[in-house]
Design a protein around this motif. Structure first.
Motif, PDB file in Angstrom:
ATOM      1  N   ARG A 364     -61.630 -42.471   3.728  1.00  0.00           N
ATOM      2  CA  ARG A 364     -61.519 -41.510   4.814  1.00  0.00           C
ATOM      3  C   ARG A 364     -62.312 -42.006   6.019  1.00  0.00           C
ATOM      4  O   ARG A 364     -63.186 -42.879   5.890  1.00  0.00           O
ATOM      5  CB  ARG A 364     -62.046 -40.151   4.371  1.00  0.00           C
ATOM      6  N   MET A 365     -62.030 -41.427   7.170  1.00  0.00           N
ATOM      7  CA  MET A 365     -62.803 -41.768   8.360  1.00  0.00           C
ATOM      8  C   MET A 365     -64.281 -41.462   8.140  1.00  0.00           C
ATOM      9  O   MET A 365     -65.161 -42.224   8.551  1.00  0.00           O
ATOM     10  CB  MET A 365     -62.271 -40.995   9.572  1.00  0.00           C
ATOM     11  N   SER A 366     -64.560 -40.354   7.452  1.00  0.00           N
ATOM     12  CA  SER A 366     -65.952 -39.992   7.187  1.00  0.00           C
ATOM     13  C   SER A 366     -66.626 -40.966   6.219  1.00  0.00           C
ATOM     14  O   SER A 366     -67.825 -41.207   6.312  1.00  0.00           O
ATOM     15  CB  SER A 366     -66.033 -38.565   6.631  1.00  0.00           C
ATOM     16  N   ASP A 367     -65.860 -41.535   5.278  1.00  0.00           N
ATOM     17  CA  ASP A 367     -66.422 -42.542   4.372  1.00  0.00           C
ATOM     18  C   ASP A 367     -66.933 -43.733   5.173  1.00  0.00           C
ATOM     19  O   ASP A 367     -68.051 -44.225   4.946  1.00  0.00           O
ATOM     20  CB  ASP A 367     -65.368 -43.020   3.367  1.00  0.00           C
ATOM     21  N   ARG A 368     -66.115 -44.201   6.107  1.00  0.00           N
ATOM     22  CA  ARG A 368     -66.506 -45.353   6.920  1.00  0.00           C
ATOM     23  C   ARG A 368     -67.676 -45.000   7.829  1.00  0.00           C
ATOM     24  O   ARG A 368     -68.604 -45.800   8.002  1.00  0.00           O
ATOM     25  CB  ARG A 368     -65.309 -45.824   7.753  1.00  0.00           C
ATOM     26  N   GLN A 369     -67.646 -43.798   8.380  1.00  0.00           N
ATOM     27  CA  GLN A 369     -68.688 -43.405   9.323  1.00  0.00           C
ATOM     28  C   GLN A 369     -70.053 -43.279   8.662  1.00  0.00           C
ATOM     29  O   GLN A 369     -71.077 -43.682   9.227  1.00  0.00           O
ATOM     30  CB  GLN A 369     -68.308 -42.074   9.988  1.00  0.00           C
ATOM     31  N   PHE A 370     -70.068 -42.731   7.421  1.00  0.00           N
ATOM     32  CA  PHE A 370     -71.341 -42.453   6.768  1.00  0.00           C
ATOM     33  C   PHE A 370     -71.669 -43.418   5.628  1.00  0.00           C
ATOM     34  O   PHE A 370     -72.631 -43.218   4.903  1.00  0.00           O
ATOM     35  CB  PHE A 370     -71.369 -41.012   6.260  1.00  0.00           C
ATOM     36  N   GLY A 371     -70.861 -44.467   5.470  1.00  0.00           N
ATOM     37  CA  GLY A 371     -71.200 -45.532   4.543  1.00  0.00           C
ATOM     38  C   GLY A 371     -70.934 -45.246   3.081  1.00  0.00           C
ATOM     39  O   GLY A 371     -71.695 -45.696   2.218  1.00  0.00           O
ATOM     40  N   PHE A 372     -69.836 -44.542   2.787  1.00  0.00           N
ATOM     41  CA  PHE A 372     -69.494 -44.265   1.394  1.00  0.00           C
ATOM     42  C   PHE A 372     -68.471 -45.272   0.886  1.00  0.00           C
ATOM     43  O   PHE A 372     -67.579 -45.705   1.620  1.00  0.00           O
ATOM     44  CB  PHE A 372     -68.935 -42.848   1.236  1.00  0.00           C
ATOM     45  N   ALA A 373     -68.605 -45.634  -0.381  1.00  0.00           N
ATOM     46  CA  ALA A 373     -67.664 -46.538  -1.035  1.00  0.00           C
ATOM     47  C   ALA A 373     -67.004 -45.823  -2.203  1.00  0.00           C
ATOM     48  O   ALA A 373     -67.635 -44.985  -2.863  1.00  0.00           O
ATOM     49  CB  ALA A 373     -68.377 -47.789  -1.532  1.00  0.00           C
ATOM     50  N   HIS A 374     -65.736 -46.142  -2.463  1.00  0.00           N
ATOM     51  CA  HIS A 374     -65.061 -45.655  -3.664  1.00  0.00           C
ATOM     52  C   HIS A 374     -65.363 -46.674  -4.757  1.00  0.00           C
ATOM     53  O   HIS A 374     -64.751 -47.755  -4.811  1.00  0.00           O
ATOM     54  CB  HIS A 374     -63.561 -45.532  -3.423  1.00  0.00           C
ATOM     55  N   SER A 375     -66.308 -46.339  -5.621  1.00  0.00           N
ATOM     56  CA  SER A 375     -66.886 -47.351  -6.511  1.00  0.00           C
ATOM     57  C   SER A 375     -65.892 -47.920  -7.513  1.00  0.00           C
ATOM     58  O   SER A 375     -66.105 -49.021  -8.033  1.00  0.00           O
ATOM     59  CB  SER A 375     -68.089 -46.764  -7.254  1.00  0.00           C
ATOM     60  N   CYS A 376     -64.779 -47.232  -7.774  1.00  0.00           N
ATOM     61  CA  CYS A 376     -63.811 -47.756  -8.741  1.00  0.00           C
ATOM     62  C   CYS A 376     -63.061 -48.966  -8.203  1.00  0.00           C
ATOM     63  O   CYS A 376     -62.539 -49.779  -8.978  1.00  0.00           O
ATOM     64  CB  CYS A 376     -62.832 -46.673  -9.157  1.00  0.00           C
ATOM     65  N   VAL A 377     -62.985 -49.106  -6.862  1.00  0.00           N
ATOM     66  CA  VAL A 377     -62.275 -50.237  -6.258  1.00  0.00           C
ATOM     67  C   VAL A 377     -63.169 -50.953  -5.245  1.00  0.00           C
ATOM     68  O   VAL A 377     -62.675 -51.599  -4.321  1.00  0.00           O
ATOM     69  CB  VAL A 377     -60.959 -49.789  -5.592  1.00  0.00           C
ATOM     70  N   ALA A 378     -64.485 -50.820  -5.425  1.00  0.00           N
ATOM     71  CA  ALA A 378     -65.446 -51.496  -4.548  1.00  0.00           C
ATOM     72  C   ALA A 378     -66.177 -52.562  -5.355  1.00  0.00           C
ATOM     73  O   ALA A 378     -66.576 -52.327  -6.507  1.00  0.00           O
ATOM     74  CB  ALA A 378     -66.444 -50.501  -3.972  1.00  0.00           C
ATOM     75  N   TYR A 379     -66.353 -53.739  -4.757  1.00  0.00           N
ATOM     76  CA  TYR A 379     -66.987 -54.866  -5.435  1.00  0.00           C
ATOM     77  C   TYR A 379     -68.212 -55.294  -4.621  1.00  0.00           C
ATOM     78  O   TYR A 379     -68.131 -55.448  -3.398  1.00  0.00           O
ATOM     79  CB  TYR A 379     -66.004 -56.026  -5.575  1.00  0.00           C
ATOM     80  N   PRO A 380     -69.355 -55.493  -5.278  1.00  0.00           N
ATOM     81  CA  PRO A 380     -70.587 -55.828  -4.544  1.00  0.00           C
ATOM     82  C   PRO A 380     -70.596 -57.279  -4.079  1.00  0.00           C
ATOM     83  O   PRO A 380     -70.595 -58.200  -4.891  1.00  0.00           O
ATOM     84  CB  PRO A 380     -71.690 -55.568  -5.582  1.00  0.00           C
ATOM     85  N   LEU A 381     -70.617 -57.493  -2.787  1.00  0.00           N
ATOM     86  CA  LEU A 381     -70.679 -58.860  -2.239  1.00  0.00           C
ATOM     87  C   LEU A 381     -72.114 -59.355  -2.161  1.00  0.00           C
ATOM     88  O   LEU A 381     -72.370 -60.549  -2.313  1.00  0.00           O
ATOM     89  CB  LEU A 381     -70.031 -58.892  -0.853  1.00  0.00           C
ATOM     90  N   THR A 382     -73.043 -58.441  -1.902  1.00  0.00           N
ATOM     91  CA  THR A 382     -74.468 -58.788  -1.750  1.00  0.00           C
ATOM     92  C   THR A 382     -75.294 -57.825  -2.592  1.00  0.00           C
ATOM     93  O   THR A 382     -74.756 -56.878  -3.194  1.00  0.00           O
ATOM     94  CB  THR A 382     -74.909 -58.677  -0.283  1.00  0.00           C
ATOM     95  N   ASP A 383     -76.606 -58.061  -2.644  1.00  0.00           N
ATOM     96  CA  ASP A 383     -77.477 -57.076  -3.277  1.00  0.00           C
ATOM     97  C   ASP A 383     -77.288 -55.736  -2.586  1.00  0.00           C
ATOM     98  O   ASP A 383     -77.125 -55.667  -1.360  1.00  0.00           O
ATOM     99  CB  ASP A 383     -78.943 -57.501  -3.172  1.00  0.00           C
ATOM    100  N   LEU A 384     -77.292 -54.670  -3.375  1.00  0.00           N
ATOM    101  CA  LEU A 384     -77.004 -53.345  -2.840  1.00  0.00           C
ATOM    102  C   LEU A 384     -78.119 -52.362  -3.184  1.00  0.00           C
ATOM    103  O   LEU A 384     -78.770 -52.489  -4.226  1.00  0.00           O
ATOM    104  CB  LEU A 384     -75.707 -52.780  -3.432  1.00  0.00           C
ATOM    105  N   GLU A 385     -78.289 -51.388  -2.308  1.00  0.00           N
ATOM    106  CA  GLU A 385     -79.009 -50.164  -2.651  1.00  0.00           C
ATOM    107  C   GLU A 385     -78.036 -49.025  -2.425  1.00  0.00           C
ATOM    108  O   GLU A 385     -77.438 -48.907  -1.359  1.00  0.00           O
ATOM    109  CB  GLU A 385     -80.247 -49.973  -1.775  1.00  0.00           C
TER     110      GLU A 385
END
Length: 388
Positions: A364-385
């Motif tokens: 969603r637009m709000s996901d991009r704006q506030f930094g949310f990821a859909h973890s089922c289809v998100a892959y970590p490129l770098t170290d994450l918090e």
């Protein structure tokens, strides 16, 4: 009475309108749009969790089982639309995970859900269910959800379903719904299987087509043996035309191996069938890296990164593993349902670091704006918090 007379002329537009009218009139007697205890009624229809027990295990083929699920104490289950799924919570060793399984039984049957599961190469949950689950096993699940269902106002009364393998499950629910409710809807199923012995529900489908002139079934076998007299694959534009004739105005549903979706959509479009008349069941079909051509080739998907969950712990996860699965493997479990990027239930907030989203992610637009990821289809490129 006046209210009933003003709505009844709509009865010819879609099946079930009489039930809607009755409900409007029932609530009208109280003088309110909502019943007094609205939350209790809503939760009975859309519960956050359901306790289930396996009442029967049906061997459909050598590689497929149907698990008939009931409430432990009996009674009705929440209603669903043909084509919807439940997300079944499954414990495998120390890992608690879940998977969406389409309900293959009829919505007219309220005392059980049938989940038809096929053995898959590398299928973590499906193979576990087939190999270990017997009558009496208990599970929990979410309530029925999903938009892969027939909408009588927009989808019309003449529909086509292209299914492959266990993708016939939602089609079977739709067919059983037509039969059990005596609906006038016409449905044609084109069902692809590798071999004739792999066809799920074959005897029942044959019996239904003998009795129901508004339901037609075409089996397409990709590896036909001697004696097979039906259609042989692959399923392409030419075979679709020969089996179905003109597609104009007919809603077409696709469910089966995700690897076939892009090809079949292009074949349908080559026949002049508009994309808006093609509905795809997206459950758990994301292309994993490095299969997805958008994956940054300089990064090794086998390389591990550190993911820190605020207030809890840090874990190591390979870049090529979906964030949701990596968290589950380490005892951290965001809520999840579709596992295909659509429902957004598994969202986590990325506090720092970078993730890669498969193209199936419906951000969603709000996901991009506030930094949310859909973890089922998100892959970590770098170290994450992250936080959830």
């Amino acid at each position: 009475m006046e209210r009933s007379m003003s709505i009844n002329p709509l009865a010819h537009l879609f099946d079930g309108v009489s039930d809607v009218i009755a409900e409007i009139e029932r609530r009208g007697e109280t003088g309110a749009d909502q019943p007094v205890d609205a939350r209790a009624e809503i939760m009975s229809l859309h519960p956050e969790g359901i306790d289930l027990v396996v009442a029967q295990v049906i061997e459909e083929t050598a590689s497929t089982r149907t698990f008939r699920m009931r409430r432990p104490g009996g009674g009705e289950l929440p209603p669903f639309l043909a084509g919807q799924y439940i997300s079944l919570n499954v414990r495998i060793g120390d890992v608690l995970t879940n998977r969406p399984f389409s309900i293959s039984s009829s919505p007219a049957v309220r005392d059980s859900y049938d989940l038809t599961v096929r053995r898959l190469k590398g299928g973590r949950v499906s193979n576990h269910l087939i190999d270990t689950v017997t009558v009496g096993h208990r599970f929990t699940s979410g309530g029925p959800v999903g938009a892969f269902s027939h909408n009588p106002l927009f989808h019309g009364d003449d529909v086509v379903f292209l299914a492959g393998g266990s993708g016939v499950a939602p089609a079977m629910s739709m067919i059983r719904d037509i039969v059990d409710r005596g609906l006038s809807r016409r449905m044609t199923l084109v069902y692809g299987s590798r071999r004739a012995e792999d066809v799920i529900f074959r005897d029942e489908l044959d019996g239904i087509t003998d009795r129901q002139p508004n339901i037609r079934v075409h089996h397409v076998i990709s590896q036909p043996g001697r004696g097979w007299k039906g259609a042989a694959g692959p399923l392409d534009a030419g075979l679709i035309t020969s089996l179905l004739g003109p597609l104009a105005g007919r809603m077409t549903y696709l469910c089966g191996p995700s690897s076939k979706y892009d090809f079949l959509v292009k074949e349908l479009e080559s026949l002049g069938h508009p994309r808006r008349r093609i509905r795809v069941e997206a459950g758990n079909v994301a292309k994993p890296p490095p299969t997805d051509p958008r994956w940054p080739t300089v990064l090794d998907p086998r390389g591990e990164v550190t993911v820190t969950v605020r207030g809890r712990k840090s874990v190591s996860i390979p870049r090529g593993q979906a964030l949701l699965e990596g968290l589950e493997d380490n005892g951290l479990r965001p809520k999840a349902s579709c596992r295909s990027g659509e429902c957004s239930m598994c969202r986590v907030r990325i506090c720092s670091g970078e993730v890669y989203h498969a193209e199936e992610a419906r951000l969603r637009m709000s996901d991009r704006q506030f930094g949310f990821a859909h973890s089922c289809v998100a892959y970590p490129l770098t170290d994450l918090e992250i936080d959830f």
